[in-house]
Scaffold this motif. Structure first.
Motif, PDB file in Angstrom:
ATOM      1  N   GLY A 127       0.816  -1.207   0.000  1.00 15.63           N
ATOM      2  CA  GLY A 127       0.000   0.000   0.000  1.00 15.63           C
ATOM      3  C   GLY A 127       0.851   1.259   0.000  1.00 15.63           C
ATOM      4  O   GLY A 127       1.996   1.264   0.475  1.00 15.63           O
ATOM      5  N   TYR A 128       0.269   2.321  -0.562  1.00 21.68           N
ATOM      6  CA  TYR A 128       0.917   3.635  -0.617  1.00 21.68           C
ATOM      7  C   TYR A 128      -0.099   4.680  -0.188  1.00 21.68           C
ATOM      8  O   TYR A 128      -1.223   4.699  -0.683  1.00 21.68           O
ATOM      9  CB  TYR A 128       1.395   3.945  -2.041  1.00 21.68           C
ATOM     10  N   ARG A 129       0.300   5.549   0.741  1.00 22.05           N
ATOM     11  CA  ARG A 129      -0.573   6.628   1.234  1.00 22.05           C
ATOM     12  C   ARG A 129       0.252   7.895   1.342  1.00 22.05           C
ATOM     13  O   ARG A 129       1.322   7.890   1.946  1.00 22.05           O
ATOM     14  CB  ARG A 129      -1.150   6.256   2.585  1.00 22.05           C
ATOM     15  N   THR A 130      -0.255   8.991   0.760  1.00 21.01           N
ATOM     16  CA  THR A 130       0.461  10.258   0.890  1.00 21.01           C
ATOM     17  C   THR A 130       0.593  10.586   2.374  1.00 21.01           C
ATOM     18  O   THR A 130      -0.306  10.335   3.163  1.00 21.01           O
ATOM     19  CB  THR A 130      -0.263  11.395   0.147  1.00 21.01           C
ATOM     20  N   ASN A 131       1.726  11.154   2.741  1.00 24.10           N
ATOM     21  CA  ASN A 131       1.980  11.388   4.158  1.00 24.10           C
ATOM     22  C   ASN A 131       2.141  12.860   4.526  1.00 24.10           C
ATOM     23  O   ASN A 131       2.388  13.185   5.666  1.00 24.10           O
ATOM     24  CB  ASN A 131       3.216  10.597   4.614  1.00 24.10           C
ATOM     25  N   GLY A 132       2.023  13.766   3.567  1.00 23.15           N
ATOM     26  CA  GLY A 132       2.121  15.184   3.885  1.00 23.15           C
ATOM     27  C   GLY A 132       3.534  15.704   3.973  1.00 23.15           C
ATOM     28  O   GLY A 132       3.734  16.879   4.250  1.00 23.15           O
ATOM     29  N   PHE A 133       4.533  14.864   3.755  1.00 24.95           N
ATOM     30  CA  PHE A 133       5.912  15.352   3.727  1.00 24.95           C
ATOM     31  C   PHE A 133       6.148  15.998   2.369  1.00 24.95           C
ATOM     32  O   PHE A 133       5.598  15.588   1.368  1.00 24.95           O
ATOM     33  CB  PHE A 133       6.917  14.220   3.919  1.00 24.95           C
ATOM     34  N   GLY A 134       6.982  16.971   2.328  1.00 24.32           N
ATOM     35  CA  GLY A 134       7.329  17.558   1.043  1.00 24.32           C
ATOM     36  C   GLY A 134       6.607  18.864   0.784  1.00 24.32           C
ATOM     37  O   GLY A 134       5.997  19.462   1.665  1.00 24.32           O
ATOM     38  N   TYR A 135       6.673  19.305  -0.459  1.00 21.29           N
ATOM     39  CA  TYR A 135       6.136  20.594  -0.860  1.00 21.29           C
ATOM     40  C   TYR A 135       5.764  20.525  -2.336  1.00 21.29           C
ATOM     41  O   TYR A 135       6.222  19.666  -3.074  1.00 21.29           O
ATOM     42  CB  TYR A 135       7.176  21.697  -0.624  1.00 21.29           C
ATOM     43  N   VAL A 136       4.931  21.472  -2.765  1.00 21.98           N
ATOM     44  CA  VAL A 136       4.503  21.528  -4.160  1.00 21.98           C
ATOM     45  C   VAL A 136       5.710  21.836  -5.032  1.00 21.98           C
ATOM     46  O   VAL A 136       6.469  22.759  -4.769  1.00 21.98           O
ATOM     47  CB  VAL A 136       3.408  22.592  -4.356  1.00 21.98           C
ATOM     48  N   GLY A 137       5.865  21.057  -6.063  1.00 23.69           N
ATOM     49  CA  GLY A 137       6.991  21.222  -6.962  1.00 23.69           C
ATOM     50  C   GLY A 137       8.139  20.295  -6.637  1.00 23.69           C
ATOM     51  O   GLY A 137       9.108  20.217  -7.375  1.00 23.69           O
ATOM     52  N   ARG A 138       8.041  19.579  -5.525  1.00 23.67           N
ATOM     53  CA  ARG A 138       9.068  18.603  -5.181  1.00 23.67           C
ATOM     54  C   ARG A 138       9.125  17.597  -6.318  1.00 23.67           C
ATOM     55  O   ARG A 138       8.095  17.171  -6.822  1.00 23.67           O
ATOM     56  CB  ARG A 138       8.694  17.898  -3.884  1.00 23.67           C
ATOM     57  N   PRO A 139      10.309  17.181  -6.693  1.00 21.57           N
ATOM     58  CA  PRO A 139      10.384  16.184  -7.767  1.00 21.57           C
ATOM     59  C   PRO A 139       9.596  14.931  -7.419  1.00 21.57           C
ATOM     60  O   PRO A 139       9.527  14.536  -6.255  1.00 21.57           O
ATOM     61  CB  PRO A 139      11.878  15.876  -7.854  1.00 21.57           C
ATOM     62  N   LEU A 140       8.983  14.351  -8.416  1.00 24.34           N
ATOM     63  CA  LEU A 140       8.206  13.132  -8.215  1.00 24.34           C
ATOM     64  C   LEU A 140       9.146  11.980  -7.905  1.00 24.34           C
ATOM     65  O   LEU A 140      10.302  12.023  -8.276  1.00 24.34           O
ATOM     66  CB  LEU A 140       7.390  12.847  -9.476  1.00 24.34           C
ATOM     67  N   PRO A 141       8.713  10.946  -7.252  1.00 25.45           N
ATOM     68  CA  PRO A 141       7.346  10.682  -6.841  1.00 25.45           C
ATOM     69  C   PRO A 141       6.961  11.463  -5.584  1.00 25.45           C
ATOM     70  O   PRO A 141       7.812  11.946  -4.861  1.00 25.45           O
ATOM     71  CB  PRO A 141       7.346   9.181  -6.555  1.00 25.45           C
ATOM     72  N   VAL A 142       5.656  11.556  -5.353  1.00 23.59           N
ATOM     73  CA  VAL A 142       5.120  12.238  -4.182  1.00 23.59           C
ATOM     74  C   VAL A 142       5.516  11.435  -2.937  1.00 23.59           C
ATOM     75  O   VAL A 142       5.514  10.206  -2.968  1.00 23.59           O
ATOM     76  CB  VAL A 142       3.582  12.330  -4.313  1.00 23.59           C
ATOM     77  N   PRO A 143       5.877  12.102  -1.832  1.00 27.97           N
ATOM     78  CA  PRO A 143       6.226  11.365  -0.612  1.00 27.97           C
ATOM     79  C   PRO A 143       5.038  10.558  -0.089  1.00 27.97           C
ATOM     80  O   PRO A 143       3.940  11.087   0.067  1.00 27.97           O
ATOM     81  CB  PRO A 143       6.606  12.463   0.384  1.00 27.97           C
TER      82      PRO A 143
END
Length: 184
Positions: A127-143
């Motif tokens: 499973g994968y769930r976004t965790n709120g780490f990071g910022y807009v524009g951060r290189p993919l993949p999303v944390p």
């Protein structure tokens, strides 16, 4: 008269010891599978997890905006939670845009089999769930937080099936944040 009771105790302790040993192996297998899942390409293929499907992920949000889980900060970023296994493919709440990459799942299963040889691909869920780490524009993949679980795996009793049942469930799950291993 004492011998049957003594034998029952010995066989019960042996059966429970084998079960707990197998349960410990299952937990270690999940930990190894999780480590492989964290440092490998995701089993789920779709927006936020792979560059090809993620061009519009940030959907016009201003660059540098801190991502927060919904309701926890000033500006939530897009969020998803997806779980993938062979039985159901990839599924999410409210519809799903993710596909399952069987080859990536097989790599995780092979890593887990080093400790748990009886493991079959249908016994693994990732499973994968976004965790709120990071910022807009951060290189993919999303944390994301990555979770690996055993599903539907059982320990078959050897001696005391009538006392314990023909089989006992093996349950294990582990979770940790994803890692971005790309060098920039």
């Amino acid at each position: 008269m004492v011998l049957p009771i003594l034998l029952l105790i010995v066989f019960a302790l042996t059966e429970l010891s084998l079960y707990f040993w197998t349960q410990s192996r299952a937990e270690k297998a999940v930990q190894l599978g999780l480590r492989r899942a964290v440092v490998s390409d995701p089993v789920a293929v779709g927006p936020g997890l792979d560059p090809a499907g993620s061009e519009a992920w940030w959907d016009g949000l201003p660059l540098g905006l801190r991502c927060y889980p919904a309701g926890a900060g000033p500006g939530p970023c897009p969020a998803f939670a997806v779980a993938c296994d062979l039985e159901a493919g990839c599924r999410c709440d409210g519809g799903c845009r993710f596909g399952l990459d069987r080859a990536r799942l097989d790599g995780i299963v092979q890593t887990m089999r080093a400790v748990l040889p009886d493991l079959r691909p249908e016994n693994v869920r990732v499973g994968y769930r976004t965790n709120g780490f990071g910022y807009v524009g951060r290189p993919l993949p999303v944390p994301v937080d990555v979770t690996v679980s055993l599903v539907g795996m059982r320990y078959s009793t050897l001696f005391l099936g009538d006392l314990f049942g023909a089989s006992l469930p093996l349950q294990a799950q582990a979770q940790r944040p994803s890692e971005d291993l790309l060098s920039r």
